[in-house]
Motif scaffolding. Structure first.
Motif, mmCIF file in Angstrom:
data_model
loop_
_atom_site.group_PDB
_atom_site.id
_atom_site.type_symbol
_atom_site.label_atom_id
_atom_site.label_comp_id
_atom_site.label_asym_id
_atom_site.label_seq_id
_atom_site.Cartn_x
_atom_site.Cartn_y
_atom_site.Cartn_z
ATOM 1 N N MET A 1 -25.096 24.767 -15.859
ATOM 2 C CA MET A 1 -23.922 24.237 -15.174
ATOM 3 C C MET A 1 -23.132 25.308 -14.438
ATOM 4 N N LEU A 2 -23.090 26.502 -15.014
ATOM 5 C CA LEU A 2 -22.313 27.563 -14.379
ATOM 6 C C LEU A 2 -22.813 27.813 -12.971
ATOM 7 N N GLY A 3 -21.880 27.947 -12.057
ATOM 8 C CA GLY A 3 -22.228 28.322 -10.693
ATOM 9 C C GLY A 3 -22.791 27.201 -9.861
ATOM 10 N N ASN A 4 -22.630 25.925 -10.299
ATOM 11 C CA ASN A 4 -23.195 24.835 -9.509
ATOM 12 C C ASN A 4 -22.304 24.391 -8.362
ATOM 13 N N GLY A 5 -21.137 25.013 -8.210
ATOM 14 C CA GLY A 5 -20.261 24.703 -7.081
ATOM 15 C C GLY A 5 -19.445 23.441 -7.244
ATOM 16 N N VAL A 6 -19.492 22.823 -8.430
ATOM 17 C CA VAL A 6 -18.731 21.601 -8.676
ATOM 18 C C VAL A 6 -17.512 21.962 -9.529
ATOM 19 N N HIS A 27 -5.105 22.518 -0.851
ATOM 20 C CA HIS A 27 -6.023 23.569 -1.290
ATOM 21 C C HIS A 27 -7.435 23.015 -1.423
ATOM 22 N N CYS A 28 -7.547 21.819 -1.990
ATOM 23 C CA CYS A 28 -8.866 21.192 -2.139
ATOM 24 C C CYS A 28 -9.517 20.957 -0.786
ATOM 25 N N ALA A 29 -8.700 20.531 0.190
ATOM 26 C CA ALA A 29 -9.237 20.286 1.533
ATOM 27 C C ALA A 29 -9.848 21.550 2.117
ATOM 28 N N ARG A 30 -9.152 22.662 1.976
ATOM 29 C CA ARG A 30 -9.674 23.915 2.523
ATOM 30 C C ARG A 30 -10.956 24.341 1.815
ATOM 31 N N LEU A 31 -11.000 24.129 0.514
ATOM 32 C CA LEU A 31 -12.196 24.516 -0.239
ATOM 33 C C LEU A 31 -13.384 23.622 0.093
ATOM 34 N N LEU A 32 -13.135 22.328 0.265
ATOM 35 C CA LEU A 32 -14.236 21.395 0.520
ATOM 36 C C LEU A 32 -14.737 21.451 1.957
ATOM 37 N N HIS A 33 -13.835 21.664 2.878
ATOM 38 C CA HIS A 33 -14.214 21.571 4.290
ATOM 39 C C HIS A 33 -14.355 22.927 4.953
ATOM 40 N N GLY A 37 -21.108 27.151 1.924
ATOM 41 C CA GLY A 37 -21.656 28.495 2.080
ATOM 42 C C GLY A 37 -20.581 29.554 2.150
ATOM 43 N N LYS A 38 -19.380 29.140 2.612
ATOM 44 C CA LYS A 38 -18.271 30.082 2.726
ATOM 45 C C LYS A 38 -17.365 30.050 1.508
ATOM 46 N N THR A 39 -17.061 28.831 1.031
ATOM 47 C CA THR A 39 -16.113 28.727 -0.076
ATOM 48 C C THR A 39 -16.777 28.694 -1.434
ATOM 49 N N GLY A 40 -18.058 28.351 -1.494
ATOM 50 C CA GLY A 40 -18.753 28.249 -2.779
ATOM 51 C C GLY A 40 -18.496 26.941 -3.496
ATOM 52 N N VAL A 41 -17.734 26.021 -2.890
ATOM 53 C CA VAL A 41 -17.369 24.756 -3.528
ATOM 54 C C VAL A 41 -18.085 23.601 -2.824
ATOM 55 N N LYS A 42 -18.849 22.811 -3.608
ATOM 56 C CA LYS A 42 -19.574 21.664 -3.056
ATOM 57 C C LYS A 42 -18.827 20.359 -3.293
ATOM 58 N N ARG A 43 -18.286 20.208 -4.491
ATOM 59 C CA ARG A 43 -17.570 18.976 -4.857
ATOM 60 C C ARG A 43 -16.362 19.346 -5.717
ATOM 61 N N ILE A 44 -15.344 18.493 -5.662
ATOM 62 C CA ILE A 44 -14.199 18.627 -6.561
ATOM 63 C C ILE A 44 -13.951 17.270 -7.203
ATOM 64 N N ILE A 45 -13.979 17.245 -8.522
ATOM 65 C CA ILE A 45 -13.742 16.013 -9.278
ATOM 66 C C ILE A 45 -12.398 16.139 -9.987
ATOM 67 N N VAL A 46 -11.521 15.181 -9.752
ATOM 68 C CA VAL A 46 -10.171 15.210 -10.303
ATOM 69 C C VAL A 46 -10.026 14.119 -11.345
ATOM 70 N N GLN A 47 -9.643 14.498 -12.564
ATOM 71 C CA GLN A 47 -9.363 13.493 -13.574
ATOM 72 C C GLN A 47 -8.117 12.712 -13.174
ATOM 73 N N PRO A 48 -8.141 11.394 -13.308
ATOM 74 C CA PRO A 48 -6.970 10.602 -12.916
ATOM 75 C C PRO A 48 -5.760 10.913 -13.792
ATOM 76 N N LEU A 411 -15.495 31.900 -8.684
ATOM 77 C CA LEU A 411 -15.638 31.314 -10.017
ATOM 78 C C LEU A 411 -16.594 30.125 -10.013
ATOM 79 N N ALA A 412 -16.596 29.354 -8.921
ATOM 80 C CA ALA A 412 -17.419 28.141 -8.869
ATOM 81 C C ALA A 412 -18.878 28.429 -8.576
ATOM 82 N N ALA A 413 -19.153 29.520 -7.878
ATOM 83 C CA ALA A 413 -20.514 29.769 -7.416
ATOM 84 C C ALA A 413 -21.284 30.778 -8.251
ATOM 85 N N VAL A 414 -20.611 31.596 -9.032
ATOM 86 C CA VAL A 414 -21.290 32.682 -9.734
ATOM 87 C C VAL A 414 -21.861 32.198 -11.058
ATOM 88 N N GLN A 415 -23.040 32.675 -11.393
ATOM 89 C CA GLN A 415 -23.669 32.340 -12.668
ATOM 90 C C GLN A 415 -23.621 33.509 -13.638
#
Length: 1057
Positions: A1-6, A27-33, A37-48, A411-415
């Motif tokens: 799971m570590l480094g999967n970009g989620v 902040h989420c918008a900048r990371l997602l869009h 390849g640049k931000t290391g973030v593929k998805r962001i899941i927010v608990q309601p 933090l999101a991309a490194v294993q």
């Protein structure tokens, strides 16, 4: 799971009021869009969460997913600690865990994280290159803490029978934004300024403890009210005058401001030994040597105590229950306490419980020693909310996320955590089921702690050792991981330890303290342990612990004296240079000297000196000595190869102890100290550099310095200093070609940069303005076209002349004659050949006209003014009326000084200004400085000079983002006897303040400190052969020095026409 970009964002569950989020939708918008390849973030899941300050829809709108299930996330973010049973195995978590200090109550959480093989990143441990935490909420706690208290203050006064404007304020969370909250406070301030406060509750004095982020945030809100700050020593006088006034006032008289007082540790304790003075370094190390005095000197005059000061059990309490009870019996006016630090049962003993945002106050009745949850009855109200920043959840989240979002990609991309940048790698406490190496001390602390169930076993084990000693470690033990090295040393040598006491610093600026009982079966082993621990405190040249982190530490061992002499002994092989002083000038000098060991600096130095041999410039270790250790520590913050020590130069024995063990001394102290320092340097045969003028007392040491074989290099700053070197280079160049200097003109000025010259005077002060104002009253002498011109000090401003420089046509300048220019004809050897010799001070055009008018009005008069000695304190507008000879026709409506037109006409009528344009500029300055305002002049002001200095110091200061500027310009006219055409030589230095890592180094600091450092390097390398007392007039000094200045980035422009 570590480094999967989620990335997952948890729903905060620690407190119903916790509405903050580690990342906002933006902040989420900048990371997602920004591209994975640049931000290391593929998805962001927010608990309601239905209580989060940002609605789920806002996250959905920028592409986040809303789900209770975070099992797909490799990185999970929160603000506070999540519920232990919700922690998912094998993930990376980031939150405030409060585990790295082995706090007993948080060890179950740590055990769970280890069992689930979680990688834990603690926000508290993400530290920048400057050694300070990057993620914190301190200012928001201060802002909310004071605003909430003001809201309660209105209700409390109402219960006491007084209606005040504070009653209209709500709690912080009731406002839609921080800006809206501030607007409400401003409205209250306007009502106070207009309608006043009842005299029966005045003066209202807010006492702020400490000066850190929390205090700054609280004072930010306080300053929105009409206010005056009072020095702690002036509190009795303030109340004495208020009492006298009350006796002569009508009962309906109102007071139109509140008072603030900021106290530090020097105000709340005193040495038990009456023969000693307060010493901050000694207090931090030995608080048991001090008695509390806050209850005697400060508390009797406080209406509100705003507690923002970090405290530990080892320190005296700020205010005990018994002290409060005695104060109340003496009719103390204390209304309440806003304990923003929320140290329950701590520095304020009777604050024995936390309060909540919905019920922020309790009432303590000292007469009955009872607690109540209402505003009625006897006693004082107390606020002790431990989650204040969440009241400004939107702004706090934005501030936090602005910084955190910079780290999320890594933090999101490194294993493999070894691939992380150092500041994130150091913040990782657990990984793959084990503690990371930096935190391996935690189980040892748990096993050894006296509070732990295994303490008896540990103690018994310790007592089996034959040789034992008690050792006290202090410093940044946990946030800089020094505790690891200390425990490793003890165990690796075969010794054992037992933790007797541990006090953990609760902020980035606070030190931690640990008392250890260290034992060994062999006395030589114990000696080696103590030697090794000493080496951590005072690292040698080849020590692996000599790095940025340790150089920012202050580690004290029980067996090492506090004097700091051991530091110098350990540094002998590093060619130590001692800098006396601290502050803006010392910091760039220390930074340059300490950098000489780097490859690039060595090459630069060799190139400028023209060295062809293979011998490398010497490594330098800088020792900065100041009367106050904290000042020296702040000066060397972030500088490698530097040590801070406490030194009183008037303690000749201590001064000699340091000087005897260094190679060169740089004194950046006031010139009055130089003779003492110079005599010590002569005694121990050490070179000395100063940036001050060489006076008669230093000149008299010339023969002694020559006999001792040393050089005392004076006037090695800006003016004097760089001006000498640029001038002598030009003059010697002319003389070498048989030229004759016909005219020498020099201008120099420290000014705001053009964008910072944003007030009517186009001038700002980086220190007390008194010196600069006095300089504008000095007489001047110069030679112009063969005639000697004398200017009386009272006419100096009138003598200012408009100036435009050919090479800098955009600058609208003027110049004033600078003291006696004639002595430079003798110093430079041009008295008999130059028909013009002039040195001037530069200012932006219009400065002198305004200052001259202020002088004529009387603002620069230093004698005590009768109005300021009267029992009733005048307001600024009253005093201005007095100086302008305006009689008030209606005291209730106030004077007429607010009428610009009338003020202009008055200035012209009194002959202070010849033209209305000049008068208008003066009026604008008066209003900018607030000299027309209807606020009371502080007691500290006894003369008109005091008043203008106070206002200039308040209103003409640089902000943190503004830069100053130094401009030095020489013009030399040279003619030649052989008929060659006349030459006009120009040499210009233009330097601006520099911003680096969020810190501004002033141009003045650079241009004074760097030349002094260069002088020290030239003496260290024996490039200056002349002995005795010298100025930088000879080529052996100014040629390499000017080259080094240019190499360091100074802009030196030379032209010959």
């Amino acid at each position: 799971m570590l480094g999967n970009g989620v990335v997952g964002i948890v729903s905060e569950s620690s407190n119903i009021w916790e509405r903050r989020s580690p990342l906002t939708p933006s902040h989420c918008a900048r990371l997602l869009h920004g591209g994975s390849g640049k931000t290391g973030v593929k998805r962001i899941i927010v608990q309601p969460s239905t209580k989060r300050i940002f609605h789920e829809a806002l996250y959905e709108d920028v592409g986040c997913e809303i789900s209770e299930d975070l099992s797909e996330c490799g990185l999970i973010l929160g603000v506070k600690t999540p519920k232990v049973d919700t922690i998912l195995p094998g993930r990376a978590y980031a939150f405030f865990s409060h585990t790295h200090k082995a706090q007993k109550e948080n060890m179950p959480l740590l055990d769970k994280l280890l069992a689930e093989r979680v990688s834990l990143f603690d926000y508290e441990l993400i530290v920048g290159d400057h050694g300070k935490r990057l993620l914190a909420f301190g200012k928001y706690a201060g802002r909310a803490g004071l605003l909430d208290f003001l809201s309660g203050l209105g209700k409390r006064y109402l219960n006491l029978g007084y209606s005040t404007p504070f009653l209209s304020l709500g709690a912080s969370y009731m406002y839609s934004s921080l800006a809206a909250a501030k607007a409400a406070v401003i409205a209250v301030g306007e009502e106070i300024a207009t309608l006043g406060l009842p005299s029966g509750i005045c003066p209202i004095v807010f006492v702020f403890t400490g000066s850190g982020n929390v205090s700054q945030g609280a004072q930010e809100i306080f300053k929105l009210l009409p206010h005056t700050y009072v020095d702690p020593s002036r509190l009795p006088k303030l109340f004495e005058m208020a009492k006298d006034h009350t006796q002569h006032m009508r009962t309906s008289k109102r007071v139109f401001q509140v008072y603030g007082c900021v106290v530090g540790c020097q105000d709340i304790v005193e040495p038990k030994d009456p023969t000693k003075q307060f010493d901050k370094a000694d207090y931090y190390a030995h608080p048991e040597h001090y008695n509390p005095v806050f209850h005697e000197r400060i508390a009797p005059y406080a209406s509100v105590i705003v507690n923002c000061m970090y405290w530990e059990k080892r320190y005296p309490q700020l205010l005990s229950t018994k002290q409060l009870q005695e104060l109340i019996r003496k009719q103390c006016r204390l209304i309440g306490v806003s304990d923003i630090t929320c140290d329950i049962g701590g520095s304020i003993e009777f604050v024995n419980q936390t309060t909540s945002i919905e019920r922020p106050f309790f009432r303590y009745n000292p007469f009955s020693d009872s607690y109540h949850h209402d505003m009625e009855g006897e006693g004082l109200i107390c606020l002790a909310v431990d989650i204040l920043p969440t009241e400004f959840a939107k702004e706090a989240s934005q501030h936090f996320g602005d910084i955190l979002s910079q780290f999320i990609g890594s933090l999101a991309a490194v294993q493999n955590i070894s691939d992380l940048p150092p500041h994130l790698r150091r913040a990782c406490i657990t990984h793959s089921g084990t503690l990371t190496p930096l935190y391996e001390y935690i189980p040892r602390m748990r096993n050894s702690s006296s509070d732990d169930s295994s303490a008896d076993t540990a103690s018994d084990r310790f007592k089996t050792k034959k040789y034992n000693v008690s050792v006290s470690l202090s410093g940044h033990l946990f946030d800089q991981f020094l505790i690891n090295e200390a425990l490793d040393i003890i165990e690796a040598a075969g010794g054992s330890f037992h933790l007797v006491r541990c006090e953990v610093g609760q902020s980035a600026d606070a030190m931690s303290f640990s008392d250890l009982e260290v034992g060994a079966d062999d006395s030589s082993v114990l000696d080696r342990i103590l030697d090794s621990l000493t080496a951590i405190a005072y690292p040698k040249e080849d020590s692996e612990v000599l790095n940025k982190e340790t150089n920012r530490l202050s580690l004290k061992l029980g067996k090492v004296p506090d004097s700091g002499a051991g530091k110098v002994d350990a540094l002998k092989k590093r060619n130590p240079i001692l800098i006396l002083g601290a502050g803006r000038v010392c910091q760039p000098a220390a930074e340059m000297l300490a950098s000489i060991g780097s490859f690039s600096s060595r090459q630069l130095f060799k190139t400028c000196l023209g060295d062809d041999n293979d011998e490398q410039p010497k490594d330098v270790h800088v020792i900065v000595a100041s009367l106050y250790l904290k000042d020296a520590e702040e000066t060397i913050e972030g500088i490698p190869n530097a040590t801070a020590v406490q030194l009183d130069v008037m303690d000749y024995e201590s001064l000699c102890n340091y000087i005897s063990q260094v190679e060169v001394v740089v004194s950046l102290l006031p010139s009055s100290f130089h003779t003492v320092v110079a005599n010590a340097c002569i005694e121990f045969k050490k070179h000395l550099v100063t940036a001050s003028y060489i006076d008669d007392s230093i000149s008299a040491l010339d023969e002694k310095a020559k006999s001792a074989g040393i050089t005392i290099l004076g006037e090695m700053g800006l003016d004097p200093g760089i001006d000498h070197m640029m001038a002598m280079k030009m003059i010697n160049h002319a003389h070498e070609r048989n030229g004759r200097v016909k005219s020498f003109v020099s201008y120099c000025g420290g000014l705001p940069s053009p964008e910072a010259a944003n007030n009517p005077l186009a001038y700002k002060f980086s220190w007390n303005p008194a010196g600069a104002i006095r300089a504008g009253r000095n007489p001047a002498t110069y030679k112009s076209a063969g005639k000697i011109v004398h200017v009386d000090g009272n006419e100096l401003y009138d003598s200012a002349a408009r100036l435009r420089l050919t090479d800098l046509p955009a600058f609208a300048l003027e110049c004033l004659p600078n003291r006696n220019s004639m002595i430079y004809g003798d110093l430079y050897g041009i008295t008999h050949e130059a028909s013009t010799i002039f040195r001037g001070t530069l200012r932006y055009e219009g400065f002198s006209e305004i200052m001259g008018t202020l002088a004529k009005i009387g603002f620069f008069d230093t004698e005590a003014h009768p109005v300021l000695k009267q029992e009733k304190r005048p307001t600024f507008d009253n005093f201005l009326d007095e100086l302008l000879r305006i009689e008030r026709k209606n005291e209730i409506l106030g004077g007429t000084v607010c009428d610009e037109k009338e003020m202009v006409e008055k200035l012209v009528a009194l002959g202070f200004c010849k033209e209305k344009a000049s008068a208008m500029n003066t009026v604008k300055t008066i209003k900018f400085l607030g000299l027309h305002e209807c606020t009371e002049i502080p007691l500290s002001c006894q003369s008109a000079f005091d008043v203008i200095c106070l206002r200039m110091e308040e209103r003409l200061t640089y902000s943190n983002t503004e830069q100053d500027m130094v401009l030095l310009h020489h013009e030399v006219e040279v003619d030649f006897p052989d008929g060659r055409p006349t030459e006009n030589q120009r040499s210009t230095l233009l330097e601006f303040g520099r911003m680096k890592n969020g810190k501004t180094t002033t141009a003045m600091g650079l241009t004074v400190g760097i030349p002094a450092a260069i002088g020290a390097l030239l003496l260290l390398e024996n490039k200056i052969k002349t002995r005795g007392v010298i100025r930088p007039f000879d080529p052996e000094v100014y040629v390499p020095a000017l080259d080094l200045l240019e190499a360091y980035g100074f802009k030196l422009l030379e032209k010959i026409e």
